[in-house]
Design a protein around this motif. Structure first.
Motif, PDB file in Angstrom:
ATOM      1  N   LEU A 129       5.171   7.216  -5.968  1.00  0.00           N
ATOM      2  CA  LEU A 129       4.996   6.318  -7.114  1.00  0.00           C
ATOM      3  C   LEU A 129       3.611   5.670  -7.092  1.00  0.00           C
ATOM      4  N   GLY A 130       3.116   5.337  -5.892  1.00  0.00           N
ATOM      5  CA  GLY A 130       1.784   4.760  -5.779  1.00  0.00           C
ATOM      6  C   GLY A 130       0.709   5.773  -6.167  1.00  0.00           C
ATOM      7  N   THR A 131       0.913   7.031  -5.766  1.00  0.00           N
ATOM      8  CA  THR A 131      -0.062   8.078  -6.106  1.00  0.00           C
ATOM      9  C   THR A 131      -0.128   8.283  -7.617  1.00  0.00           C
ATOM     10  N   ILE A 132       1.028   8.245  -8.269  1.00  0.00           N
ATOM     11  CA  ILE A 132       1.037   8.405  -9.733  1.00  0.00           C
ATOM     12  C   ILE A 132       0.209   7.297 -10.378  1.00  0.00           C
ATOM     13  N   THR A 133       0.424   6.050  -9.907  1.00  0.00           N
ATOM     14  CA  THR A 133      -0.339   4.927 -10.453  1.00  0.00           C
ATOM     15  C   THR A 133      -1.836   5.112 -10.230  1.00  0.00           C
ATOM     16  N   LEU A 134      -2.205   5.525  -9.010  1.00  0.00           N
ATOM     17  CA  LEU A 134      -3.631   5.696  -8.699  1.00  0.00           C
ATOM     18  C   LEU A 134      -4.242   6.831  -9.520  1.00  0.00           C
ATOM     19  N   LEU A 135      -3.458   7.903  -9.754  1.00  0.00           N
ATOM     20  CA  LEU A 135      -3.961   9.016 -10.571  1.00  0.00           C
ATOM     21  C   LEU A 135      -4.209   8.562 -12.007  1.00  0.00           C
ATOM     22  N   PHE A 136      -3.261   7.789 -12.546  1.00  0.00           N
ATOM     23  CA  PHE A 136      -3.419   7.259 -13.903  1.00  0.00           C
ATOM     24  C   PHE A 136      -4.728   6.481 -14.004  1.00  0.00           C
ATOM     25  N   GLN A 137      -4.975   5.609 -13.004  1.00  0.00           N
ATOM     26  CA  GLN A 137      -6.181   4.783 -13.062  1.00  0.00           C
ATOM     27  C   GLN A 137      -7.448   5.602 -12.826  1.00  0.00           C
ATOM     28  N   ALA A 138      -7.363   6.629 -11.958  1.00  0.00           N
ATOM     29  CA  ALA A 138      -8.551   7.451 -11.679  1.00  0.00           C
ATOM     30  C   ALA A 138      -8.920   8.291 -12.898  1.00  0.00           C
ATOM     31  N   LEU A 139      -7.895   8.814 -13.583  1.00  0.00           N
ATOM     32  CA  LEU A 139      -8.181   9.758 -14.673  1.00  0.00           C
ATOM     33  C   LEU A 139      -8.504   9.044 -15.984  1.00  0.00           C
ATOM     34  N   LEU A 140      -7.823   7.942 -16.275  1.00  0.00           N
ATOM     35  CA  LEU A 140      -8.005   7.300 -17.575  1.00  0.00           C
ATOM     36  C   LEU A 140      -8.930   6.089 -17.538  1.00  0.00           C
ATOM     37  N   LEU A 141      -8.969   5.384 -16.398  1.00  0.00           N
ATOM     38  CA  LEU A 141      -9.689   4.111 -16.386  1.00  0.00           C
ATOM     39  C   LEU A 141     -10.992   4.174 -15.604  1.00  0.00           C
ATOM     40  N   ALA A 142     -11.315   5.349 -15.031  1.00  0.00           N
ATOM     41  CA  ALA A 142     -12.480   5.469 -14.148  1.00  0.00           C
ATOM     42  C   ALA A 142     -12.415   4.388 -13.068  1.00  0.00           C
ATOM     43  N   HIS A 143     -11.191   4.106 -12.605  1.00  0.00           N
ATOM     44  CA  HIS A 143     -10.934   3.082 -11.603  1.00  0.00           C
ATOM     45  C   HIS A 143     -10.425   3.817 -10.376  1.00  0.00           C
ATOM     46  N   GLY A 144     -11.178   3.762  -9.265  1.00  0.00           N
ATOM     47  CA  GLY A 144     -10.875   4.681  -8.180  1.00  0.00           C
ATOM     48  C   GLY A 144     -11.437   6.029  -8.567  1.00  0.00           C
ATOM     49  N   GLY A 145     -10.927   7.091  -7.989  1.00  0.00           N
ATOM     50  CA  GLY A 145     -11.459   8.396  -8.360  1.00  0.00           C
ATOM     51  C   GLY A 145     -10.715   9.519  -7.694  1.00  0.00           C
ATOM     52  N   LEU A 146     -11.047  10.746  -8.089  1.00  0.00           N
ATOM     53  CA  LEU A 146     -10.381  11.908  -7.509  1.00  0.00           C
ATOM     54  C   LEU A 146     -10.884  12.171  -6.094  1.00  0.00           C
TER      55      LEU A 146
END
Lengths: 127, 233
Positions: free
Chosen positions: B88-105
């Motif tokens: 569940l945490g990974t899904i949240t981080l992926l959402f932020q990396a892909l859509l918000l440019a927050h964090g990253g791949l």
């Protein structure tokens, strides 16, 4: 207000106070740009420690403006809040439904809304 | 706690990815098993993921004059155990990396390790430990959420200090620097996260007694008791 609701409101109030106090007390005043994100500050610290560091990969998609970015953050919070409210709403509805069904099965004495149906034993109706 | 895209040297990015991957794979297995064996938990699983979604979108001001956000991983970790929160945490981080440019791949591995692996496990560890003592449930819930939140940011500080040791004072100097940015800022936010987790847990106790009893959070016949039965789950 019930005791439960009071405790829940106090919890929320404490969270709001924790967020508002740093603003009211001006705890960001010593900074050039108060209340920036810690993530951004960390990036600044990296460039201080290693001035020649170049990020070797850039985001595939970057929100074109601060407005779009905050819209997407709001979307994220809204999705989460929506699912949470759905969960608690559904639970509450189910519980009330069960209580009503129990009250009806248990006889009109405990369920005033079932009273018009008559005061006889519910099993007697079948006969 | 989001390390920005491209801000970890390639070797570090790969190493944290390799470290996180088994936790996420194991988490996906636990999640599918949980949904298959207990389809009725799907809703509560969704609610736990939703809690992480809301809390990690809430950027709050802190005493250091900067802003940061809670993680929301403690709740799901103590309800469903930490492996499920890795997903569940990974899904949240992926959402932020892909859509918000927050964090990253490229930094996803490192960010998953801090927020979706160490945070949930640290919180869960504290929860299990405190439940051995006869403490009120809500005290253990608060402590677990607080630790899950704060430990995430401590791990981020360590990750950055490893990648960027200070030229003069080395790893420890850099750790102090990143720690003062992340960990100190996070203390009041971890308190907020603890309070919000207690609030949601109180609502769950009111609305989902059966579910909490099945998950071992509540013990049948006792409102908020802690005993060996629950700890043994």
């Amino acid at each position: 207000m019930s005791r439960n609701a009071k405790i829940n409101s106090l919890l929320l109030l404490a969270v709001v106070l924790l967020a508002v106090l740093p603003l009211v007390l001006g705890l960001g005043d010593h900074k050039e740009e108060p209340f920036t994100g810690a993530d951004t500050e960390a990036q600044t610290a990296i460039t201080e420690i290693k001035p020649d560091y170049e990020p070797w990969f850039s985001p595939l998609y970057e929100p074109p403006s601060g407005e779009i970015e905050s819209a997407l953050f709001a979307l994220q919070a809204a999705i989460g809040a929506g699912v949470l409210s759905y969960y608690f709403g559904l639970r509450r509805g189910r519980r009330q439904g069960e209580e009503r069904a129990l009250a009806q099965a248990g006889g009109p004495a405990t369920a005033p809304e079932a009273a018009p149906r008559g005061a006889e034993d519910p099993t007697a109706r079948e006969v | 706690m989001h390390i920005a895209e491209g801000f970890l040297p390639p070797a570090h990015a790969v190493a944290w990815g390799v470290a996180s991957a088994p936790f996420v794979v194991h988490g996906v297995r636990s999640l599918t098993r949980e949904v298959r064996e207990h389809p009725e938990s799907t809703l509560l699983l969704g609610a736990s993921g939703a809690f992480t979604f809301v809390l990690s979108a809430l950027k709050l001001p802190s005493v250091t004059g900067s802003c940061s956000h809670p993680t929301g991983t403690g709740l799901g970790a103590l309800l469903f155990r930490p492996p499920i929160m890795a997903v569940l945490g990974t899904i949240t981080l992926l959402f932020q990396a892909l859509l918000l440019a927050h964090g990253g791949l490229t930094t996803l591995g490192a960010n998953v390790f801090s927020m979706a692996v160490v945070g949930p496990w640290a919180g869960y560890g504290v929860y299990r430990l405190l439940r051995r003592f006869d403490l009120p449930l809500m005290v253990t819930v608060f402590a677990a959420a607080f630790v899950a939140d704060l430990s995430t940011y401590c791990v981020t500080s360590v990750q950055l200090a490893l990648a960027f040791p200070d030229p003069g004072s080395g790893f420890l100097g850099a750790l102090g620097k990143f720690g003062s940015i992340f960990a100190v800022t996070q203390i009041p936010l971890a308190v907020s996260e603890g309070l919000l987790t207690v609030l949601v847990m109180r609502l769950l106790v009111q609305s989902s007694k059966g579910e909490l009893t099945r998950l071992g959070v509540l013990v049948a016949g006792r409102e908020t008791g802690a005993n060996a039965e629950a700890v043994a789950r």
